[in-house]
Motif scaffolding. Structure first.
Motif, PDB file in Angstrom:
ATOM      1  N   ALA A 171       5.288 140.350  13.773  1.00 32.80           N
ATOM      2  CA  ALA A 171       6.051 139.129  14.020  1.00 32.80           C
ATOM      3  C   ALA A 171       6.981 139.255  15.215  1.00 32.80           C
ATOM      4  CB  ALA A 171       6.866 138.764  12.781  1.00 32.80           C
ATOM      5  N   GLU A 172       7.243 138.129  15.833  1.00 30.17           N
ATOM      6  CA  GLU A 172       8.266 138.077  16.872  1.00 30.17           C
ATOM      7  C   GLU A 172       9.641 138.326  16.259  1.00 30.17           C
ATOM      8  OE1 GLU A 172       9.371 134.338  19.403  1.00 30.17           O
ATOM      9  OE2 GLU A 172       7.647 135.357  20.353  1.00 30.17           O
ATOM     10  N   ALA A 173       9.840 137.796  15.066  1.00 25.18           N
ATOM     11  CA  ALA A 173      11.096 138.042  14.344  1.00 25.18           C
ATOM     12  C   ALA A 173      10.995 137.463  12.941  1.00 25.18           C
ATOM     13  CB  ALA A 173      12.293 137.408  15.059  1.00 25.18           C
ATOM     14  N   LEU A 174      11.779 138.009  12.033  1.00 23.19           N
ATOM     15  CA  LEU A 174      12.091 137.341  10.771  1.00 23.19           C
ATOM     16  C   LEU A 174      13.347 136.510  11.025  1.00 23.19           C
ATOM     17  CD1 LEU A 174      12.022 136.900   7.622  1.00 23.19           C
ATOM     18  CD2 LEU A 174      13.607 138.847   7.500  1.00 23.19           C
ATOM     19  N   MET A 226      13.466 144.987   8.419  1.00 25.38           N
ATOM     20  CA  MET A 226      14.019 146.066   9.245  1.00 25.38           C
ATOM     21  C   MET A 226      13.242 147.355   9.028  1.00 25.38           C
ATOM     22  SD  MET A 226      18.181 145.578   9.258  1.00 25.38           S
ATOM     23  CE  MET A 226      18.324 146.092   7.553  1.00 25.38           C
ATOM     24  N   ALA A 227      12.865 147.635   7.783  1.00 29.04           N
ATOM     25  CA  ALA A 227      12.116 148.856   7.479  1.00 29.04           C
ATOM     26  C   ALA A 227      10.792 148.899   8.229  1.00 29.04           C
ATOM     27  CB  ALA A 227      11.871 148.965   5.976  1.00 29.04           C
ATOM     28  N   CYS A 228      10.250 147.725   8.555  1.00 26.55           N
ATOM     29  CA  CYS A 228       8.981 147.629   9.282  1.00 26.55           C
ATOM     30  C   CYS A 228       9.176 147.606  10.793  1.00 26.55           C
ATOM     31  CB  CYS A 228       8.223 146.383   8.839  1.00 26.55           C
ATOM     32  SG  CYS A 228       7.704 146.405   7.113  1.00 26.55           S
ATOM     33  N   GLY A 229      10.422 147.634  11.236  1.00 27.66           N
ATOM     34  CA  GLY A 229      10.687 147.578  12.669  1.00 27.66           C
ATOM     35  C   GLY A 229      10.629 146.187  13.238  1.00 27.66           C
ATOM     36  N   CYS A 230      10.698 145.167  12.375  1.00 29.18           N
ATOM     37  CA  CYS A 230      10.644 143.775  12.830  1.00 29.18           C
ATOM     38  C   CYS A 230      12.022 143.316  13.276  1.00 29.18           C
ATOM     39  CB  CYS A 230      10.161 142.899  11.664  1.00 29.18           C
ATOM     40  SG  CYS A 230      10.143 141.129  12.002  1.00 29.18           S
ATOM     41  N   PRO A 231      12.151 142.692  14.437  1.00 29.50           N
ATOM     42  CA  PRO A 231      13.442 142.108  14.815  1.00 29.50           C
ATOM     43  C   PRO A 231      13.875 141.078  13.773  1.00 29.50           C
ATOM     44  CG  PRO A 231      11.968 142.186  16.698  1.00 29.50           C
ATOM     45  CD  PRO A 231      11.139 142.529  15.497  1.00 29.50           C
ATOM     46  N   VAL A 232      15.152 141.061  13.464  1.00 33.10           N
ATOM     47  CA  VAL A 232      15.681 140.169  12.433  1.00 33.10           C
ATOM     48  C   VAL A 232      16.818 139.329  13.005  1.00 33.10           C
ATOM     49  CG1 VAL A 232      16.913 140.056  10.225  1.00 33.10           C
ATOM     50  CG2 VAL A 232      15.059 141.710  10.531  1.00 33.10           C
ATOM     51  N   ILE A 233      16.734 138.034  12.737  1.00 36.25           N
ATOM     52  CA  ILE A 233      17.849 137.126  13.018  1.00 36.25           C
ATOM     53  C   ILE A 233      18.382 136.670  11.666  1.00 36.25           C
ATOM     54  CG2 ILE A 233      18.591 134.960  14.050  1.00 36.25           C
ATOM     55  CD1 ILE A 233      16.172 135.158  15.937  1.00 36.25           C
ATOM     56  N   THR A 234      19.619 136.978  11.380  1.00 43.85           N
ATOM     57  CA  THR A 234      20.216 136.548  10.121  1.00 43.85           C
ATOM     58  C   THR A 234      21.682 136.225  10.365  1.00 43.85           C
ATOM     59  OG1 THR A 234      20.400 137.054   7.754  1.00 43.85           O
ATOM     60  CG2 THR A 234      20.859 138.857   9.296  1.00 43.85           C
ATOM     61  N   THR A 235      22.358 135.792   9.313  1.00 43.34           N
ATOM     62  CA  THR A 235      23.748 135.382   9.479  1.00 43.34           C
ATOM     63  C   THR A 235      24.698 136.520   9.107  1.00 43.34           C
ATOM     64  OG1 THR A 235      24.092 134.548   7.234  1.00 43.34           O
ATOM     65  CG2 THR A 235      23.068 133.043   8.819  1.00 43.34           C
ATOM     66  N   ALA A 282      20.351 144.150  13.376  1.00 43.13           N
ATOM     67  CA  ALA A 282      19.825 142.788  13.449  1.00 43.13           C
ATOM     68  C   ALA A 282      20.696 141.952  14.366  1.00 43.13           C
ATOM     69  CB  ALA A 282      19.775 142.170  12.049  1.00 43.13           C
ATOM     70  N   LEU A 283      20.173 140.814  14.765  1.00 41.68           N
ATOM     71  CA  LEU A 283      20.963 139.836  15.523  1.00 41.68           C
ATOM     72  C   LEU A 283      21.657 138.924  14.519  1.00 41.68           C
ATOM     73  CD1 LEU A 283      18.441 138.856  18.353  1.00 41.68           C
ATOM     74  CD2 LEU A 283      20.352 140.454  18.492  1.00 41.68           C
ATOM     75  N   LEU A 284      22.981 138.902  14.548  1.00 36.42           N
ATOM     76  CA  LEU A 284      23.750 138.117  13.588  1.00 36.42           C
ATOM     77  C   LEU A 284      24.235 136.818  14.231  1.00 36.42           C
ATOM     78  CD1 LEU A 284      25.914 140.893  11.872  1.00 36.42           C
ATOM     79  CD2 LEU A 284      23.695 139.962  11.151  1.00 36.42           C
ATOM     80  N   VAL A 285      24.062 135.727  13.478  1.00 36.62           N
ATOM     81  CA  VAL A 285      24.506 134.419  13.930  1.00 36.62           C
ATOM     82  C   VAL A 285      25.360 133.800  12.827  1.00 36.62           C
ATOM     83  CG1 VAL A 285      22.510 134.067  15.429  1.00 36.62           C
ATOM     84  CG2 VAL A 285      22.416 133.306  13.037  1.00 36.62           C
ATOM     85  N   SER A 286      26.006 132.692  13.155  1.00 33.28           N
ATOM     86  CA  SER A 286      26.904 132.048  12.195  1.00 33.28           C
ATOM     87  C   SER A 286      26.162 131.231  11.146  1.00 33.28           C
ATOM     88  CB  SER A 286      27.892 131.143  12.931  1.00 33.28           C
ATOM     89  OG  SER A 286      27.202 130.053  13.523  1.00 33.28           O
ATOM     90  N   GLU A 298      12.863 139.633  24.181  1.00 31.95           N
ATOM     91  CA  GLU A 298      13.130 140.615  25.225  1.00 31.95           C
ATOM     92  C   GLU A 298      12.611 141.995  24.808  1.00 31.95           C
ATOM     93  OE1 GLU A 298      14.298 139.910  28.150  1.00 31.95           O
ATOM     94  OE2 GLU A 298      14.618 137.792  27.662  1.00 31.95           O
ATOM     95  N   PRO A 299      11.919 142.711  25.690  1.00 27.11           N
ATOM     96  CA  PRO A 299      11.339 144.010  25.329  1.00 27.11           C
ATOM     97  C   PRO A 299      12.371 145.017  24.820  1.00 27.11           C
ATOM     98  CG  PRO A 299      10.422 143.241  27.409  1.00 27.11           C
ATOM     99  CD  PRO A 299      11.525 142.288  27.047  1.00 27.11           C
ATOM    100  N   GLU A 300      13.573 145.020  25.403  1.00 28.95           N
ATOM    101  CA  GLU A 300      14.560 146.005  24.966  1.00 28.95           C
ATOM    102  C   GLU A 300      15.076 145.710  23.561  1.00 28.95           C
ATOM    103  OE1 GLU A 300      16.753 143.088  27.774  1.00 28.95           O
ATOM    104  OE2 GLU A 300      14.790 144.062  27.611  1.00 28.95           O
ATOM    105  N   VAL A 301      15.143 144.428  23.201  1.00 29.34           N
ATOM    106  CA  VAL A 301      15.572 144.060  21.842  1.00 29.34           C
ATOM    107  C   VAL A 301      14.516 144.483  20.838  1.00 29.34           C
ATOM    108  CG1 VAL A 301      16.100 142.117  20.307  1.00 29.34           C
ATOM    109  CG2 VAL A 301      17.018 142.162  22.632  1.00 29.34           C
ATOM    110  N   ARG A 302      13.268 144.262  21.176  1.00 24.94           N
ATOM    111  CA  ARG A 302      12.187 144.656  20.277  1.00 24.94           C
ATOM    112  C   ARG A 302      12.113 146.175  20.141  1.00 24.94           C
ATOM    113  NH1 ARG A 302       9.360 140.848  18.542  1.00 24.94           N
ATOM    114  NH2 ARG A 302       7.706 142.258  17.852  1.00 24.94           N
ATOM    115  N   ALA A 303      12.298 146.877  21.248  1.00 26.88           N
ATOM    116  CA  ALA A 303      12.255 148.341  21.204  1.00 26.88           C
ATOM    117  C   ALA A 303      13.385 148.888  20.337  1.00 26.88           C
ATOM    118  CB  ALA A 303      12.341 148.909  22.621  1.00 26.88           C
ATOM    119  N   ARG A 304      14.549 148.280  20.428  1.00 30.43           N
ATOM    120  CA  ARG A 304      15.673 148.739  19.625  1.00 30.43           C
ATOM    121  C   ARG A 304      15.430 148.479  18.131  1.00 30.43           C
ATOM    122  NH1 ARG A 304      20.346 147.392  17.250  1.00 30.43           N
ATOM    123  NH2 ARG A 304      22.018 148.944  17.397  1.00 30.43           N
TER     124      ARG A 304
END
Length: 333
Positions: free
Chosen positions: A209-212, A229-238, A251-255, A271-277
Motif C-alpha cells: 500500500a501507499e499508506a494506511l 507499521m509491523a509490515c513497513g507500511c507508511p501510516v497516517i493517523t491522528t 507514523a505521520l500524525l495529523v489532527s 516521497e521515497p524517503e518517507v517510505r524508506a523510513r
C-alpha cells in the motif's frame, strides 16, 4: 475449557442473573479470581477487569442502554484493572475517580509478528494480481464511521476531493461498513472497492500500500496502526486517543480535523524517503507490542489479586456486592 451457556443475544441484554451463573461456575471450579475480558461480572469472586477503551464515555453515548450500565458495573466491581493503553488508563480514572490509581495498570496489546511482517515482493505482486491492483492504493481498515462518526472516515474522502486527480489510485476498504463512499479527486472519480481479507492477505496488502489512512478521533489502542507499521507500511493517523502512543515517531500524525493537513500527509507518503523510513521505523516500533508480555502482565495481576483475596483483603466488599447483585437479579426485567 469450561462449558457455559451463551448469554449473547440481540434481544436479551446482560443481566444480574448472568453474574450469578458465572459465580456458580467459579465456585464449582474453586476459582480465586475471574478475569473479565469484556463487561461480565461475577457475584462474589473478585475480578481482574480488562479495559479496552472509554469510547462511549468520551463520545457521550446514551449510557442508559443496559449494555453500558453493565460496563459501569464491571468497572466498579473490578478489584484490579488492566488497560490496553495509557490513554485508556487516563480516561478510566477520569470517568471513575472512585477507582484507586494504584489498582490500574497498563499492558499494551500484541501483534502476531509471524503474520504481520514485511513480505517478499513476490507475495505482494501475487496479492496485486489477485485483486487487480495495478497502480497505487490507499488502505482504510475496519469501520469508517461507527456510532457518532468517531472513526472519521469522511475526513479522508473530503481531503481527496480537493486534490489533483490521479488516474492510477485505488482506495481499498478492508472490512467495515458494507456500503463504501463515492470518492472523487479534482472532480474525477476514484476507484474504491471493499474487500474482506485473511490476516495473511491483510499483511500483503499493507506491504504494497501507499499508506494506511486511519483518521480516528479516538481509539483505546489502534490495532490496524500497529499491524501496518509491523509490515513497513507508511501510516497516517491522528494524535488523538491512544494513536500517538501506539504510533510513536513511526507514523505521520495529523489532527483529524484539518483537511489541508491531511492532504499534506497524503502527498508526503509518496516521497521515497518517507517510505524508506517507514520500512525501518515501523517494524522497529511494532516490536514493542508483544502478546507474551501482555499475557505475563495479566497473569501477574491475577496472582496478586488471588493472594489478596486469600488474605481476606476484599471480603467485605465482595460479600456486600453479592447480596446487592442477588437483589438485582430478582427484579431484572
Amino acid at each position: 475449557m469450561i462449558p457455559f451457556a451463551s448469554f449473547v443475544s440481540d434481544r436479551v441484554p446482560p443481566s444480574a442473573a448472568e453474574s450469578e451463573a458465572l459465580e456458580a461456575i467459579c465456585k464449582q471450579y474453586g476459582a480465586d479470581v475471574f478475569a473479565s475480558t469484556y463487561y461480565s461480572t461475577c457475584a462474589g469472586t473478585p475480578s481482574v477487569q480488562l479495559v479496552y477503551d472509554m469510547i462511549a464515555e468520551v463520545m457521550a453515548y446514551d449510557l442508559i442502554h443496559r449494555d453500558w450500565q453493565e460496563k459501569d458495573i464491571a468497572m466498579l466491581y473490578g478489584r484490579a484493572h488492566i488497560c490496553i493503553s495509557h490513554q485508556t488508563r487516563d480516561d478510566l480514572l477520569r470517568f471513575y475517580p472512585e477507582i484507586s490509581p494504584d489498582r490500574v495498570t497498563v499492558a499494551h496489546c500484541g501483534i502476531e509478528t509471524d503474520v504481520f511482517r514485511p513480505r517478499p515482493a513476490a507475495e505482494v505482486d501475487m496479492f496485486r494480481r489477485v485483486h487487480d491492483l495495478s497502480g497505487s492504493y490507499l488502505m482504510v481498515v475496519g469501520a469508517r464511521m461507527h456510532e457518532g462518526g468517531y472513526k472519521n472516515g469522511a475526513h479522508l474522502v473530503e481531503a481527496l476531493s480537493g486534490m489533483a486527480p490521479r488516474k492510477d489510485l485505488t482506495v481499498l476498504f478492508v472490512g467495515g461498513e458494507q456500503e463504501i463512499p463515492k470518492i472523487r479527486m479534482g472532480g474525477r472519480k476514484v476507484e474504491a472497492r471493499r474487500v474482506v481479507l485473511s490476516d495473511d492477505d491483510l499483511a500483503r496488502a499493507y506491504c504494497g500500500a501507499e499508506a494506511l489512512v486511519y483518521p480516528s478521533l479516538y481509539e483505546g489502542f489502534g490495532m490496524p496502526v500497529a499491524e501496518a507499521m509491523a509490515c513497513g507500511c507508511p501510516v497516517i493517523t491522528t494524535n488523538l486517543g491512544s494513536l500517538a502512543e501506539v504510533a510513536g515517531d513511526a507514523a505521520l500524525l495529523v489532527s483529524g480535523t484539518d483537511i489541508d493537513e491531511m492532504r499534506t500527509a497524503l502527498c508526503a507518503v509518496r516521497e521515497p524517503e518517507v517510505r524508506a523510513r517507514a520500512l525501518v521505523a515501523g517494524p522497529e516500533r511494532a516490536r514493542a507490542f508483544r502478546w507474551d508480555a501482555m499475557a505475563d502482565h495479566v497473569a501477574d495481576r491475577i496472582e496478586q489479586l488471588a493472594e489478596e483475596t486469600r488474605a481476606g483483603q476484599h471480603r467485605a466488599f465482595l460479600s456486600e456486592w453479592a447480596e446487592l447483585r442477588h437483589l438485582q437479579s430478582e427484579v431484572d426485567f
